[in-house]
Design a protein around this motif. Structure first.
Motif, short mmCIF file in Angstrom:
data_model
loop_
_atom_site.label_atom_id
_atom_site.label_comp_id
_atom_site.label_asym_id
_atom_site.label_seq_id
_atom_site.Cartn_x
_atom_site.Cartn_y
_atom_site.Cartn_z
N SER A 4 0.86 -1.17 0.00
CA SER A 4 0.00 0.00 0.00
C SER A 4 0.90 1.21 0.00
CB SER A 4 -0.88 0.03 1.25
OG SER A 4 -1.62 -1.15 1.37
N VAL A 5 0.74 2.04 -1.00
CA VAL A 5 1.60 3.20 -1.07
C VAL A 5 0.79 4.43 -1.41
CG1 VAL A 5 3.70 1.96 -1.66
CG2 VAL A 5 2.19 2.72 -3.46
N GLY A 6 1.35 5.56 -1.08
CA GLY A 6 0.69 6.82 -1.37
C GLY A 6 -0.25 7.19 -0.25
N LYS A 7 -0.79 8.37 -0.36
CA LYS A 7 -1.80 8.78 0.60
C LYS A 7 -2.89 9.53 -0.15
CE LYS A 7 0.28 13.03 2.25
NZ LYS A 7 0.82 13.70 3.40
N THR A 8 -4.10 9.28 0.25
CA THR A 8 -5.21 9.87 -0.46
C THR A 8 -5.31 11.35 -0.17
OG1 THR A 8 -6.65 9.18 1.32
CG2 THR A 8 -6.54 7.74 -0.59
N SER A 9 -5.76 12.08 -1.15
CA SER A 9 -5.90 13.53 -1.04
C SER A 9 -7.24 13.87 -0.42
CB SER A 9 -5.81 14.15 -2.44
OG SER A 9 -6.18 15.50 -2.39
N LEU A 130 -4.35 4.80 -18.14
CA LEU A 130 -4.65 5.91 -19.06
C LEU A 130 -5.13 7.17 -18.35
CD1 LEU A 130 -6.31 4.07 -22.05
CD2 LEU A 130 -4.13 5.28 -22.02
N VAL A 131 -5.91 7.02 -17.29
CA VAL A 131 -6.45 8.20 -16.61
C VAL A 131 -5.37 8.95 -15.83
CG1 VAL A 131 -7.20 7.15 -14.42
CG2 VAL A 131 -8.53 9.01 -15.41
N ASP A 132 -4.31 8.26 -15.47
CA ASP A 132 -3.22 8.83 -14.67
C ASP A 132 -2.49 9.94 -15.43
OD1 ASP A 132 -1.24 9.27 -12.79
OD2 ASP A 132 -0.18 7.40 -13.20
N ASP A 133 -2.36 11.11 -14.78
CA ASP A 133 -1.67 12.24 -15.42
C ASP A 133 -0.16 12.20 -15.21
OD1 ASP A 133 -1.28 13.07 -12.77
OD2 ASP A 133 -2.49 14.89 -12.97
N GLY A 134 0.34 11.24 -14.44
CA GLY A 134 1.77 11.12 -14.21
C GLY A 134 2.32 12.08 -13.17
N GLU A 135 1.44 12.86 -12.54
CA GLU A 135 1.88 13.87 -11.57
C GLU A 135 1.59 13.47 -10.13
OE1 GLU A 135 3.54 16.64 -12.54
OE2 GLU A 135 3.41 15.82 -14.56
N GLY A 136 1.11 12.26 -9.92
CA GLY A 136 0.68 11.84 -8.59
C GLY A 136 1.81 11.33 -7.71
N ASP A 137 1.41 10.61 -6.69
CA ASP A 137 2.34 10.05 -5.73
C ASP A 137 3.33 9.13 -6.43
OD1 ASP A 137 3.00 7.63 -3.81
OD2 ASP A 137 2.57 9.37 -2.53
N GLY A 138 4.63 9.43 -6.30
CA GLY A 138 5.67 8.69 -7.01
C GLY A 138 5.74 7.23 -6.61
N GLU A 139 5.62 6.94 -5.31
CA GLU A 139 5.66 5.55 -4.85
C GLU A 139 4.47 4.77 -5.38
OE1 GLU A 139 6.45 4.70 -0.72
OE2 GLU A 139 7.41 6.66 -0.50
N ALA A 140 3.29 5.39 -5.37
CA ALA A 140 2.09 4.72 -5.87
C ALA A 140 2.22 4.44 -7.36
CB ALA A 140 0.85 5.57 -5.58
N THR A 141 2.74 5.40 -8.10
CA THR A 141 2.92 5.21 -9.54
C THR A 141 3.91 4.09 -9.82
OG1 THR A 141 2.43 7.54 -9.97
CG2 THR A 141 3.64 6.35 -11.68
N THR A 142 5.02 4.07 -9.11
CA THR A 142 6.02 3.02 -9.29
C THR A 142 5.41 1.66 -8.97
OG1 THR A 142 7.84 4.52 -8.80
CG2 THR A 142 8.28 2.16 -8.53
N ALA A 143 4.66 1.59 -7.88
CA ALA A 143 4.04 0.31 -7.50
C ALA A 143 3.05 -0.15 -8.55
CB ALA A 143 3.35 0.45 -6.14
N MET A 144 2.25 0.76 -9.09
CA MET A 144 1.26 0.39 -10.09
C MET A 144 1.94 -0.09 -11.37
SD MET A 144 -2.21 2.35 -11.30
CE MET A 144 -1.50 3.52 -12.45
N VAL A 145 3.01 0.57 -11.74
CA VAL A 145 3.73 0.19 -12.96
C VAL A 145 4.43 -1.16 -12.77
CG1 VAL A 145 5.66 0.80 -14.46
CG2 VAL A 145 3.97 2.52 -13.83
N THR A 146 5.09 -1.35 -11.62
CA THR A 146 5.85 -2.58 -11.42
C THR A 146 4.97 -3.77 -11.07
OG1 THR A 146 6.31 -2.03 -9.11
CG2 THR A 146 7.96 -1.38 -10.75
#
Length: 181
Positions: A4-9, A130-146
């Protein structure tokens, strides 16, 4: 293993929660009636607790009408303490590709501030990517990609503007969760 990574806004934006159904049985008389496996039941309930703990409180849920997605919703709602009745079970989401899934979300009423969408891959993973703008939480993005978008994966996005305007690159990834592997 749980990740679980990132924190909700908690900003004034809308929230879109994209989830893939939990682990299902391998076979049934038809794909549409495949039920959740025992592990899937626990993973879905744990995902609901994770969402509750991260402040996700949906106004509505759009759920594929397949048995495994309906059961995922029931377990998620139980884990989070949500009212199951807020869900709309969609035949269209069952067979939807990414474009159709975007269209279904765009039809959601603007008074819905937080929407949970539970469906199938490859559509849910593609929608989240696709909906991801690439500007979000870096750890969450890395986890989703990997990690990809395995069963019970949950991606939480902040969306500025109307649901009708949702499209590629229009939401910020705030958190990502994957249950037991």
């Amino acid at each position: 293993m749980q990740e679980s990574v990132g924190k909700t806004s908690d900003a004034g934006s809308r929230r879109l929660v994209v989830m893939r159904h939990a682990k299902a049985e391998h076979s049934a008389s038809t794909d549409h009636v495949r039920a959740l496996a025992e592990r899937g039941m626990g993973d879905a309930e744990a995902a609901g607790r994770w969402m509750r703990d991260h402040g996700v409180e949906p106004d509505a849920a759009l759920v594929s009408d397949a048995l495994r997605t309906r059961q995922t919703w029931q377990q998620v709602a139980a884990g989070a303490g949500w009212d199951e009745a807020i869900a709309v079970f969609s035949e269209g989401l069952y067979a939807a590709g990414t474009d159709s899934a975007f269209d279904l979300v765009r039809e959601v009423a603007d008074d819905v501030r937080t929407l949970v969408v539970i469906g199938h891959n490859p559509t849910m993973g593609s929608l989240a990517e696709l909906v991801d703008d690439g500007e979000g939480d870096g750890e969450a993005t890395t986890a989703m990609v990997t990690r990809g978008f395995p069963t019970s994966a949950v991606a939480v996005f902040a969306v500025e503007g109307s649901w009708a305007d949702l499209g590629p690159g229009t939401a910020r990834l705030d958190a990502f969760h994957v249950g037991a592997a």
